[in-house]
Motif scaffolding. Structure first.
Motif, PDB file in Angstrom:
ATOM      1  N   ALA A 138      59.592   5.358  59.418  1.00  0.00           N
ATOM      2  CA  ALA A 138      59.803   6.127  58.839  1.00  0.00           C
ATOM      3  C   ALA A 138      61.676   5.645  58.683  1.00  0.00           C
ATOM      4  CB  ALA A 138      60.600   7.115  60.106  1.00  0.00           C
ATOM      5  N   TYR A 189      59.307   9.467  56.286  1.00  0.00           N
ATOM      6  CA  TYR A 189      58.529   9.866  56.590  1.00  0.00           C
ATOM      7  C   TYR A 189      57.759   8.567  57.019  1.00  0.00           C
ATOM      8  CZ  TYR A 189      57.620  14.191  55.163  1.00  0.00           C
ATOM      9  OH  TYR A 189      57.614  16.121  55.078  1.00  0.00           O
ATOM     10  N   ARG A 190      57.132   8.152  58.579  1.00  0.00           N
ATOM     11  CA  ARG A 190      56.418   6.807  58.485  1.00  0.00           C
ATOM     12  C   ARG A 190      55.040   7.101  57.954  1.00  0.00           C
ATOM     13  NH1 ARG A 190      53.708   7.206  64.453  1.00  0.00           N
ATOM     14  NH2 ARG A 190      55.490   6.902  65.759  1.00  0.00           N
ATOM     15  N   PRO A 192      51.481   7.006  57.073  1.00  0.00           N
ATOM     16  CA  PRO A 192      50.525   7.392  57.856  1.00  0.00           C
ATOM     17  C   PRO A 192      49.110   6.658  58.616  1.00  0.00           C
ATOM     18  CG  PRO A 192      50.093   8.433  55.753  1.00  0.00           C
ATOM     19  CD  PRO A 192      51.111   7.310  55.604  1.00  0.00           C
ATOM     20  N   ARG A 205      54.668  11.592  64.999  1.00  0.00           N
ATOM     21  CA  ARG A 205      54.908  11.554  63.995  1.00  0.00           C
ATOM     22  C   ARG A 205      56.518  11.037  63.714  1.00  0.00           C
ATOM     23  NH1 ARG A 205      50.842  13.558  60.121  1.00  0.00           N
ATOM     24  NH2 ARG A 205      49.493  14.526  61.112  1.00  0.00           N
ATOM     25  N   ILE A 207      60.926  11.436  61.962  1.00  0.00           N
ATOM     26  CA  ILE A 207      61.351  11.936  59.892  1.00  0.00           C
ATOM     27  C   ILE A 207      62.688  11.277  60.772  1.00  0.00           C
ATOM     28  CG2 ILE A 207      60.064  14.067  58.910  1.00  0.00           C
ATOM     29  CD1 ILE A 207      61.937  15.283  60.501  1.00  0.00           C
ATOM     30  N   ASN A 222      66.158   9.165  64.489  1.00  0.00           N
ATOM     31  CA  ASN A 222      64.605  10.306  63.950  1.00  0.00           C
ATOM     32  C   ASN A 222      64.673  11.476  64.715  1.00  0.00           C
ATOM     33  OD1 ASN A 222      63.230   9.272  66.183  1.00  0.00           O
ATOM     34  ND2 ASN A 222      62.647   7.871  65.399  1.00  0.00           N
ATOM     35  N   LYS A 227      51.624  14.478  66.796  1.00  0.00           N
ATOM     36  CA  LYS A 227      50.814  14.984  65.336  1.00  0.00           C
ATOM     37  C   LYS A 227      50.007  16.670  65.481  1.00  0.00           C
ATOM     38  CE  LYS A 227      49.939  10.563  63.743  1.00  0.00           C
ATOM     39  NZ  LYS A 227      48.659   9.185  63.533  1.00  0.00           N
ATOM     40  N   SER A 231      52.070  19.079  61.121  1.00  0.00           N
ATOM     41  CA  SER A 231      52.473  18.689  59.803  1.00  0.00           C
ATOM     42  C   SER A 231      53.603  17.740  60.009  1.00  0.00           C
ATOM     43  CB  SER A 231      51.719  19.299  58.926  1.00  0.00           C
ATOM     44  OG  SER A 231      52.446  20.719  58.227  1.00  0.00           O
ATOM     45  N   GLU A 232      54.255  18.005  58.837  1.00  0.00           N
ATOM     46  CA  GLU A 232      54.428  16.672  58.269  1.00  0.00           C
ATOM     47  C   GLU A 232      56.221  17.566  57.544  1.00  0.00           C
ATOM     48  OE1 GLU A 232      53.955  13.239  56.374  1.00  0.00           O
ATOM     49  OE2 GLU A 232      54.316  11.732  58.352  1.00  0.00           O
ATOM     50  N   LYS A 233      55.032  18.116  56.695  1.00  0.00           N
ATOM     51  CA  LYS A 233      55.628  18.684  56.177  1.00  0.00           C
ATOM     52  C   LYS A 233      56.241  20.651  56.750  1.00  0.00           C
ATOM     53  CE  LYS A 233      55.447  22.024  51.992  1.00  0.00           C
ATOM     54  NZ  LYS A 233      54.821  22.519  50.804  1.00  0.00           N
ATOM     55  N   ALA A 236      59.696  18.908  59.008  1.00  0.00           N
ATOM     56  CA  ALA A 236      60.382  19.081  58.299  1.00  0.00           C
ATOM     57  C   ALA A 236      60.893  20.137  57.387  1.00  0.00           C
ATOM     58  CB  ALA A 236      60.186  18.282  56.979  1.00  0.00           C
TER      59      ALA A 236
END
Length: 257
Positions: A138, A189-190, A192, A205, A207, A222, A227, A231-233, A236
């Motif tokens: 990321a 993001y990094r 996957p 994970r 950001i 970061n 994980k 989730s990333e969303k 974030a």
């Protein structure tokens, strides 16, 4: 006392580079007599620097020593690092999640500091002074997206020395869309397929955002999380704003110097 300290560090270094070692294996790798190795491992275990697994009886390190590299943080970057550390420590105190600090040095990106050791959360430790993958991490993606075109091409020229032409082609096919996405959302993001710089999947994970001074990316920071947590969303939505705010505060701090 100095000899015992040196041997203790040697043992920690060997354990940090392995997935678990028996007493005999530690002794063999370090060249330290078995009886002395046993005594040192006992002391390191008492101090919670080393643990012995109950199932396989192998010793594993609870800490990661800095990787032995020729990387040296330039003296001019030390004040920058001190300022960033102040802000990311405050960030971790507020959100609990740890933050890593990355600085570009000689056309490469290095992880130079982290707050993982001070968070109350159980997060895998990282190895300080480690070069990170600029294409998949990321922080590396944030660096490439926010660098000037000339700086970005210089970084990429250094990267391509170690990758086949097919990797270059794949990057240039996917980069325009990724570049647009990073600039729109204000963070990266990094990949996957990126599992950190350790041999085993770090299960995290991340950001990342750049630290800007004028038009130059001086560093990246970061936030990392397991994980399984979110989730990333989702992450974030909850934490990207405060990460970007921290980066902006660092940039403002730099301008006042």
């Amino acid at each position: 006392m100095t000899l015992a300290l040196d041997r203790g560090i040697q043992i920690l270094a060997e354990l940090g580079n392995a997935q678990g070692l028996t007493l005999s294996e530690v002794s063999q790798r370090t060249g330290i007599p078995k009886s002395t190795t046993h005594r040192l491992l006992k002391r390191l275990t008492e101090q919670h620097l080393v643990r012995q697994n109950l199932l396989d009886q192998r010793y594993r390190s609870n800490v990661l020593l800095p990787k032995q590299t020729e990387m040296h943080i330039p003296p001019t970057a030390q004040p920058l690092l001190e300022i960033i550390c102040q802000h990311v420590e405050a960030l971790t105190d507020k959100v609990l999640w740890p933050s890593d600090i990355f600085i570009p040095i000689d056309d490469k990106l290095f992880l130079v500091e982290s707050t993982r050791a001070i968070t109350r959360l159980h997060i895998n430790h990282c190895r300080i002074q480690t070069e990170v993958n600029m294409l998949r991490s990321a922080a590396g993606r944030a660096l490439l997206a926010y660098s000037t075109e000339s700086d970005r091409e210089r970084y990429l020229a250094s990267i391509w020395k170690n990758f086949p032409p097919s990797t270059q082609q794949q990057f240039y096919e996917t980069w325009p869309a990724l570049y647009k996405q990073i600039l729109q959302q204000g963070f990266a993001y990094r990949s996957p397929s990126y599992f950190g710089e350790r041999k085993a999947n770090d299960g995290l994970r991340a950001i990342a955002v750049p630290i800007m001074f004028e038009d130059k990316v001086e560093a990246c920071i970061n936030l990392v999380w397991p994980k399984v947590f979110a989730s990333e969303k989702t992450f974030a939505n909850d934490y990207a704003a405060i990460l970007k705010h921290t980066a902006a505060n660092i940039s403002t701090h730099l301008k006042r110097l």
